[in-house]
Write a protein that holds these residues in place. Structure first.
Motif, PDB file in Angstrom:
ATOM      1  N   VAL A 106       0.845  -1.203   0.000  1.00  0.00           N
ATOM      2  CA  VAL A 106       0.000   0.000   0.000  1.00  0.00           C
ATOM      3  C   VAL A 106       0.879   1.251   0.000  1.00  0.00           C
ATOM      4  O   VAL A 106       0.628   2.196  -0.760  1.00  0.00           O
ATOM      5  CB  VAL A 106      -0.984  -0.013   1.191  1.00  0.00           C
ATOM      6  CG1 VAL A 106      -1.691   1.325   1.322  1.00  0.00           C
ATOM      7  CG2 VAL A 106      -1.999  -1.148   1.030  1.00  0.00           C
ATOM      8  N   LEU A 107       1.919   1.264   0.815  1.00  0.00           N
ATOM      9  CA  LEU A 107       2.824   2.419   0.832  1.00  0.00           C
ATOM     10  C   LEU A 107       3.485   2.624  -0.531  1.00  0.00           C
ATOM     11  O   LEU A 107       3.597   3.759  -1.017  1.00  0.00           O
ATOM     12  CB  LEU A 107       3.895   2.253   1.910  1.00  0.00           C
ATOM     13  CG  LEU A 107       3.435   2.460   3.341  1.00  0.00           C
ATOM     14  CD1 LEU A 107       4.541   2.067   4.319  1.00  0.00           C
ATOM     15  CD2 LEU A 107       3.003   3.899   3.572  1.00  0.00           C
ATOM     16  N   ILE A 108       3.913   1.545  -1.156  1.00  0.00           N
ATOM     17  CA  ILE A 108       4.554   1.647  -2.474  1.00  0.00           C
ATOM     18  C   ILE A 108       3.573   2.221  -3.487  1.00  0.00           C
ATOM     19  O   ILE A 108       3.929   3.090  -4.293  1.00  0.00           O
ATOM     20  CB  ILE A 108       5.101   0.277  -2.925  1.00  0.00           C
ATOM     21  CG1 ILE A 108       6.276  -0.135  -2.021  1.00  0.00           C
ATOM     22  CG2 ILE A 108       5.540   0.322  -4.390  1.00  0.00           C
ATOM     23  CD1 ILE A 108       6.699  -1.585  -2.163  1.00  0.00           C
ATOM     24  N   MET A 109       2.323   1.769  -3.450  1.00  0.00           N
ATOM     25  CA  MET A 109       1.305   2.307  -4.355  1.00  0.00           C
ATOM     26  C   MET A 109       1.114   3.803  -4.149  1.00  0.00           C
ATOM     27  O   MET A 109       0.809   4.526  -5.083  1.00  0.00           O
ATOM     28  CB  MET A 109      -0.038   1.605  -4.129  1.00  0.00           C
ATOM     29  CG  MET A 109      -0.104   0.201  -4.656  1.00  0.00           C
ATOM     30  SD  MET A 109      -1.665  -0.599  -4.207  1.00  0.00           S
ATOM     31  CE  MET A 109      -2.873   0.586  -4.741  1.00  0.00           C
ATOM     32  N   GLN A 110       1.292   4.257  -2.917  1.00  0.00           N
ATOM     33  CA  GLN A 110       1.108   5.669  -2.585  1.00  0.00           C
ATOM     34  C   GLN A 110       2.387   6.468  -2.813  1.00  0.00           C
ATOM     35  O   GLN A 110       2.513   7.581  -2.312  1.00  0.00           O
ATOM     36  CB  GLN A 110       0.652   5.794  -1.128  1.00  0.00           C
ATOM     37  CG  GLN A 110      -0.712   5.181  -0.885  1.00  0.00           C
ATOM     38  CD  GLN A 110      -1.067   5.074   0.595  1.00  0.00           C
ATOM     39  OE1 GLN A 110      -0.216   4.959   1.461  1.00  0.00           O
ATOM     40  NE2 GLN A 110      -2.367   5.105   0.871  1.00  0.00           N
ATOM     41  N   ASP A 111       3.314   5.903  -3.571  1.00  0.00           N
ATOM     42  CA  ASP A 111       4.591   6.544  -3.907  1.00  0.00           C
ATOM     43  C   ASP A 111       5.430   6.808  -2.653  1.00  0.00           C
ATOM     44  O   ASP A 111       6.109   7.820  -2.537  1.00  0.00           O
ATOM     45  CB  ASP A 111       4.359   7.834  -4.704  1.00  0.00           C
ATOM     46  CG  ASP A 111       5.558   8.182  -5.577  1.00  0.00           C
ATOM     47  OD1 ASP A 111       6.375   7.287  -5.862  1.00  0.00           O
ATOM     48  OD2 ASP A 111       5.683   9.359  -5.952  1.00  0.00           O
ATOM     49  N   GLU A 112       5.345   5.887  -1.718  1.00  0.00           N
ATOM     50  CA  GLU A 112       6.087   5.973  -0.452  1.00  0.00           C
ATOM     51  C   GLU A 112       7.055   4.790  -0.330  1.00  0.00           C
ATOM     52  O   GLU A 112       7.203   4.216   0.760  1.00  0.00           O
ATOM     53  CB  GLU A 112       5.104   5.969   0.725  1.00  0.00           C
ATOM     54  CG  GLU A 112       4.188   7.163   0.778  1.00  0.00           C
ATOM     55  CD  GLU A 112       4.830   8.356   1.481  1.00  0.00           C
ATOM     56  OE1 GLU A 112       5.929   8.225   2.034  1.00  0.00           O
ATOM     57  OE2 GLU A 112       4.197   9.422   1.465  1.00  0.00           O
ATOM     58  N   THR A 113       7.720   4.428  -1.435  1.00  0.00           N
ATOM     59  CA  THR A 113       8.617   3.271  -1.422  1.00  0.00           C
ATOM     60  C   THR A 113       9.746   3.442  -0.423  1.00  0.00           C
ATOM     61  O   THR A 113      10.079   2.510   0.316  1.00  0.00           O
ATOM     62  CB  THR A 113       9.173   3.004  -2.841  1.00  0.00           C
ATOM     63  OG1 THR A 113       8.061   2.839  -3.739  1.00  0.00           O
ATOM     64  CG2 THR A 113      10.028   1.756  -2.866  1.00  0.00           C
TER      65      THR A 113
END
Length: 186
Positions: free
Chosen positions: A171-178
């Motif tokens: 979910v974080l990666i999807m939110q551009d929070e890799t």
């Protein structure tokens, strides 16, 4: 649209084995966000839905692990997504202890035949990935026997936590929070 691919093998006899941890994470995401993974297309079982406000396609390739790239390339080409921006692949890693996860923005196959085939079929190694630890093979064991085996009861408890962490990281990666996901879970 964001694509989340979980790697595994399709037969019932492989359910919940170490090699199928990617399927387990995708199934957990589907359960949490009420997404049916039942559409048979792109040599995969797929489900479309919404996760935290973003349209997502959950993908479980049905080609067997070593040919996962056939399915992934078909999804990438059909939906015209950029795998380096809009895709996460979740899979098992024998170099991590059960319960650990590691997030990477890109990388080599690291000896994983499913990832090797995805890189070959998509033409890029620049996709984001979440590796879920399944533990090293015991000395004297065949690697295939290890990854196609099941977790001990003790390891299964750690793996449940890893599945939850992998879901949250996705979910974080999807939110551009890799980077944030890497700092939290690596």
């Amino acid at each position: 649209m964001f694509v989340i691919v979980g790697l595994g093998n399709p037969d019932k006899k492989y359910e919940h084995t170490r090699h199928n941890i990617g399927f387990d994470v995708v199934d957990a995401l589907a359960a949490k966000y009420n997404i049916d993974i039942k559409d048979k297309k792109h040599k995969a079982l797929c489900g479309t839905g919404v996760i935290e406000g973003m349209k997502v396609l959950l993908v479980k390739p049905q080609t067997y692990m070593n040919l996962s790239g056939e399915s992934v390339a078909d999804v990438v080409n059909f939906y015209k997504i950029d795998p380096e921006e809009d895709m996460i692949v979740i899979f098992d890693d024998i170099s991590l202890e059960p319960g650990r996860i590691r997030i990477r923005k890109k990388g080599s196959a690291g000896g994983h035949n499913g990832i090797k085939n995805i890189i070959a079929m998509t033409g890029t190694s620049g996709f984001k990935r979440i590796k879920v630890g399944v533990g090293e093979k015991p000395q004297g064991w065949d690697l295939a026997d290890h990854v196609l085996g099941r977790f001990s009861d003790e390891d299964r408890q750690n793996v449940k936590e890893a599945i939850k962490n992998a879901m949250d990281a996705a979910v974080l990666i999807m939110q551009d929070e890799t980077d944030r996901a890497m700092n939290l879970y690596n």
